[in-house]
Structures are given as C-alpha cells and as structure tokens.
Design a protein around this motif. Structure first.
Motif, PDB file in Angstrom:
ATOM      1  N   PHE A  74      -4.973  12.092 -19.422  1.00 16.11           N
ATOM      2  CA  PHE A  74      -5.667  11.176 -18.513  1.00 16.11           C
ATOM      3  C   PHE A  74      -5.254   9.713 -18.667  1.00 16.11           C
ATOM      4  CE2 PHE A  74      -8.441  14.880 -19.141  1.00 16.11           C
ATOM      5  CZ  PHE A  74      -8.610  15.278 -17.819  1.00 16.11           C
ATOM      6  N   GLY A  75      -4.399   9.384 -19.626  1.00 15.94           N
ATOM      7  CA  GLY A  75      -3.947   8.005 -19.794  1.00 15.94           C
ATOM      8  C   GLY A  75      -4.597   7.327 -20.985  1.00 15.94           C
ATOM      9  N   GLU A  76      -4.081   6.179 -21.342  1.00 19.39           N
ATOM     10  CA  GLU A  76      -4.568   5.473 -22.527  1.00 19.39           C
ATOM     11  C   GLU A  76      -5.968   4.900 -22.345  1.00 19.39           C
ATOM     12  OE1 GLU A  76      -3.174   5.155 -25.577  1.00 19.39           O
ATOM     13  OE2 GLU A  76      -1.704   6.612 -24.860  1.00 19.39           O
ATOM     14  N   ASP A  77      -6.362   4.599 -21.112  1.00 18.34           N
ATOM     15  CA  ASP A  77      -7.651   3.946 -20.861  1.00 18.34           C
ATOM     16  C   ASP A  77      -8.760   4.960 -20.566  1.00 18.34           C
ATOM     17  OD1 ASP A  77      -6.553   4.757 -18.468  1.00 18.34           O
ATOM     18  OD2 ASP A  77      -7.249   3.005 -17.333  1.00 18.34           O
ATOM     19  N   VAL A  78      -8.850   6.002 -21.388  1.00 20.72           N
ATOM     20  CA  VAL A  78      -9.777   7.099 -21.102  1.00 20.72           C
ATOM     21  C   VAL A  78     -11.243   6.693 -21.189  1.00 20.72           C
ATOM     22  CG1 VAL A  78      -8.204   8.967 -21.712  1.00 20.72           C
ATOM     23  CG2 VAL A  78      -9.575   7.871 -23.511  1.00 20.72           C
ATOM     24  N   GLU A  79     -11.552   5.605 -21.876  1.00 24.57           N
ATOM     25  CA  GLU A  79     -12.946   5.168 -21.977  1.00 24.57           C
ATOM     26  C   GLU A  79     -13.366   4.321 -20.780  1.00 24.57           C
ATOM     27  OE1 GLU A  79     -15.023   6.264 -24.078  1.00 24.57           O
ATOM     28  OE2 GLU A  79     -13.589   7.324 -25.359  1.00 24.57           O
ATOM     29  N   ARG A  80     -12.446   4.034 -19.910  1.00 20.46           N
ATOM     30  CA  ARG A  80     -12.739   3.201 -18.743  1.00 20.46           C
ATOM     31  C   ARG A  80     -12.972   4.075 -17.521  1.00 20.46           C
ATOM     32  NH1 ARG A  80      -8.486  -0.798 -15.646  1.00 20.46           N
ATOM     33  NH2 ARG A  80      -9.920  -1.533 -14.017  1.00 20.46           N
TER      34      ARG A  80
END
Length: 500
Positions: free
Chosen positions: A407-413
């Motif tokens: 899902f990409g590096e910014d999964v917490e966003r």
C-alpha cells in the motif's frame, strides 16, 4: 524422625515436585512444542493470558501491529498461537486452495436451535460443509442478484435521510453519528433480509437495549474466544447477562416461522433462501435457512457501521478529501447522473467515492484480531520456520492493510488518491490483498451487498447535508477487540437547501 518431621518432609517434597512439574511444563511450552524459535512477548509463550488480557483491554489491533514492527513476519501471541503478517502467509493460510480450517473460537458464535449448534456459512469450521453451503447459497450474493434487493436499501436510506432532516429541522444540529449509523445498518439489514426494519430509525434510539446487548455479546466472543476451551467449561458462569435470550436470534426464528405460515411475495433474502429450500430441501434445510438469515443480521450490521463511521470520520478530518468527494457527488447531480434516490449503477461510476470507501476499509478494518485458522496435520513452513499442527495461525487485517510493500510508505495516512493515482497493476495488488472482508474461500459472502449499501448511503448523506465534526480536536474512541467499533463521533449536520 518423628511423625511431625516426617509430615513436613513429605510436604516439602510435594512442593518441590510440584515446582519441578510446573517449571518443566513451562519449559516445554516455551521451548519444545515447535514454536520456540518464533519471537514474541515472553508471557505470551507461556500462557494465553497475554492475548486474553490485550483483547479484554481492547488494544489488540495496535499491539499486534507493534509486535510485527518489532519482531518481523511471525510473532508468537500465545503458547500455540502465531500471528503472521506477510503476503506469503496470507496466501498460504487464507487463500491457497480452500484455506486452513477456522479455529475453535468460531464455535462460540453459533447459537443453539433445538439444543444443537445452528451452523452457518460464517462460523462453521468444517471446510467441506462450508464449501457445499456456500455453493448452494452463494448465488444469492452475486451482484446481479443483489440488485434485486436494492429497493429495500432505498427504503431504509429514505427513512434515514428523512429522520436526519427532522433532527436538523432544515438548519443545523449536532448528531451522534456513531449511534445513528448503527441504527441505519441494523434497519437496512432488516429490510434486506425480511423486508422489515427493526425500528431503530423510527424510534431514534436503541430499542430494548439491542445495540448495547449486541455489543456486550461481541465483547464476550472477543475475550473468551481467546481461550475457547476454558469458555466451553465456564460459559454458564461467564455469560451472566449474555445468557439472556438473544433478541436478534429470537426475532429471526420468529420471522422465519411467520413467513412459512404466511408466505409473501416480498423480494428479500429470506424469500430467496426459502425458494432454494423448497426447490431442493436436501441441499438447504430449514435450519440452514434460519442460520443464514441470522448470521446475515448479526454480523453484517457491525461491519457496515464500522466502515461508514470510518468513511465519515476520515473525510471530516481532511478538508481536501471532503471537497473532492462533495464536488464529485454534486457534479454528478448537476449533470443529471443521479436519480432520487441514487441507483447502484450510477454511484458505482464515481471514482473518488470508490477510492474513499476503499481507503476507509483499508485504514480501519472491522476486525481487530487475527483471522484464526488451525495449522493442518502436515504443518506449514513459513519464513524458514516449521509451524506444527495444533498451532492456531492467522493474519490480522490491521497489520496486512498497513503492509508498506503493498500500500505504500504512507500507510498510516488516509489518502484515497492511492486507489486512483497508482498503476492498474498496483491497484489490483492492493485490492487483492485488502483483508477487511477476509480472503480466499472464507471471505465475507455479503461483500457485494455491503459495497452497494456503502456507495448509496454515502452519496445520499453528502448530497443532502454538509457534515463536519462537532469538535475537530476530539479523537473518537475505538474498541480494539474482535470488532473495532467506534464511538464518540458527534457531527454537525447542516441541510443543503440548494443542492443544484
């Protein structure tokens, strides 16, 4: 040696022997039962109390994710329990062939009918029985068939919007949307299943404490499902209020009996199930009709409500997302592309709406514990570790849905654009590994109905109201157990007087 000294000596020997037995047993559990090489909390390797306590504290999604960050793709969360986080594990345990058999915790979910477990497509552990039952009723959940109950969904949405308009009185009002979304999901499932809402929307309240009672039951299942063998023996003392008759269950049983005695022409899931039964009673018994109707009602409303809360909460917290979603819906209306109420074939064409829903399903899955499965007799080899039979293993959606490789590096966003801006191949990868509705043969049979409901009700809410958080600085509350229900979600709804 006198008698008193002899007795003291024997007691001491007994204590020492007991100590040696306990230490030996704990040593065997910790190091020699085949899981000694898998890291995790020390207490978890000795006793199921660790995960029981974490679920009781409603913290499992975040604790589970943190453990994988610390220890890697395999984490020991119990003496014979392993949490996995990799794509390799997801496909081996949940997707390959029919997937592994569900664990004993699912047996707690089955009510009793005529003093025997009421098996259903969700809670049955028998893989072959599940496959046969799903083949029999699966056609009722295909999108082409699901559209037959769209008028039922429309009725509940119209009631929902009307009740919210009453509350706002054509102006603004603060509404506890965490509660009202639960009321709507309960009533819309009643419409889909039985052409009959339970009545939450009309009452504007929790009728007879059904929602509270349901929440208590789900907490019970979450906590004691961690130690099903203990629950089996202690349930008569553990249940307390949970032993009282399940209103949703008795309501379902009564409606099935009533429909048999007084047939209708209603287009709903119950009539579809009864038609299958009458066509071939050997393939679908009346017990299975009752089981299917009950599990539709008792599980679907929570999954749907949790998803809706996540959508509205995250949209409200990001004004850029809010403006894009709002503009897409109003633009479709200005162009005459939306009926009143909107149809599924119309709303499914709104790309940003679909992206928002997918992103909400990703960032806030409805299940907070691992999807428990039993390791088969031959065991399984994962990441160089041989995991023996007798082990419970599974993947947690809160972990998988934050896999950075997928899902990409910014999964917490919360970023819906990830479902639009990526390549088609990347989006297919994300959809394939989104675990919110489960995976493989045991994935949620009602996913198509849920997606239709989500698309339609979100369009109607945002085309009729401007919506914002009552207190943007206040965080909602999440119950981090088996279900990840949200509360404390007050929102200000303002009626859109001029929508075009």
């Amino acid at each position: 040696m006198d008698a008193e000294q002899h007795d003291m000596s024997m007691q001491l020997k007994g204590i020492v022997l007991l100590f040696v037995i306990i230490v030996s047993y704990l040593f065997w559990i910790r190091y020699l039962n085949g899981l000694g090489g898998i890291p995790g909390p020390f207490l978890a390797s000795l006793s199921s109390f660790w995960k029981w306590y974490v679920v009781w504290k409603e913290e499992m999604p975040w604790r589970n994710a943190a453990l994988h960050e610390k220890y890697g793709p395999l984490v020991r969360i119990g003496p014979k329990h392993v949490s996995a986080s990799s794509l390799e594990a997801l496909h081996a345990v949940h997707i390959h062939k029919k997937g592994f058999q569900k664990s004993a915790m699912y047996e707690i979910l089955q009510p009793q009918l005529d003093k025997a477990p009421l098996h259903n497509v969700f809670s049955t552990r028998n893989v072959e029985y599940h496959s046969a039952l799903k083949r029999t009723i699966g056609g009722l959940y295909n999108m082409s068939t699901v559209t037959e109950v769209e008028p039922n969904i429309d009725r509940s949405i119209q009631t929902f919007i009307s009740r919210l308009e009453d509350i706002t009185n054509l102006q603004s009002a603060t509404v506890d949307m965490s509660a009202w979304l639960q009321f709507w999901t309960f009533d819309t499932i009643g419409e889909i299943d039985f052409s009959q809402p339970i009545g939450f929307l009309e009452a504007g309240a929790d009728i007879d404490g059904i929602c509270e009672r349901d929440h208590e039951m789900m907490l019970y299942y979450a906590v004691w499902g961690q130690v099903p063998n203990i629950e089996k023996f202690a349930s008569r003392w553990l249940w307390n209020k949970a032993l009282k008759p399940n209103r949703l269950y008795t309501w379902t049983v009564d409606l099935v009996k009533s429909r048999l005695d007084h047939p209708t022409e209603s287009k709903d899931m119950l009539n579809s199930l009864l038609h299958l039964h009458k066509t071939d009673p050997d393939r679908l018994s009346l017990r299975e009709v009752t089981g299917a109707a009950y599990i539709n009602l008792v599980t679907a409303h929570d999954v749907l409500a949790i998803a809706l809360r996540a959508i509205m909460y995250y949209v409200c917290r990001d004004q850029s997302v809010y403006r894009k979603l709002n503009e897409e819906i109003l633009q479709a209306e200005r162009l005459g592309n939306l009926s009143e109420p909107s149809k599924y074939v119309e709303v499914v064409l709104l790309p940003y709406l679909s992206a928002v829903i997918n992103e909400a399903l990703r960032i806030h899955p409805s299940t907070g514990t691992i999807f428990e499965r039993d390791v088969p007799p031959e065991g399984i080899l994962l990441h160089g570790k041989r995991i023996p039979t007798g082990t419970v293993i599974g993947v947690n959606a809160w972990v998988m849905n934050r896999n950075k490789g997928v899902f990409g590096e910014d999964v917490e966003r919360f970023r819906p654009e990830r479902w639009i801006d990526n390549s088609e191949e990347k989006i297919r990868l994300m959809k394939k590994n989104l675990l919110t509705f489960g995976a493989g043969a045991r994935s949620c049979i009602g996913k198509n109905i849920a997606m239709m409901q989500l698309l339609k009700v979100i369009v109607e809410l945002y085309r009729h109201f401007d919506i914002e958080l009552a207190d943007p600085k206040k965080e909602w509350h999440i119950s981090g157990g088996w279900l990840t229900r949200q509360t404390q979600m007050d929102m200000v709804l303002t009626k859109k007087l001029q929508r075009a």
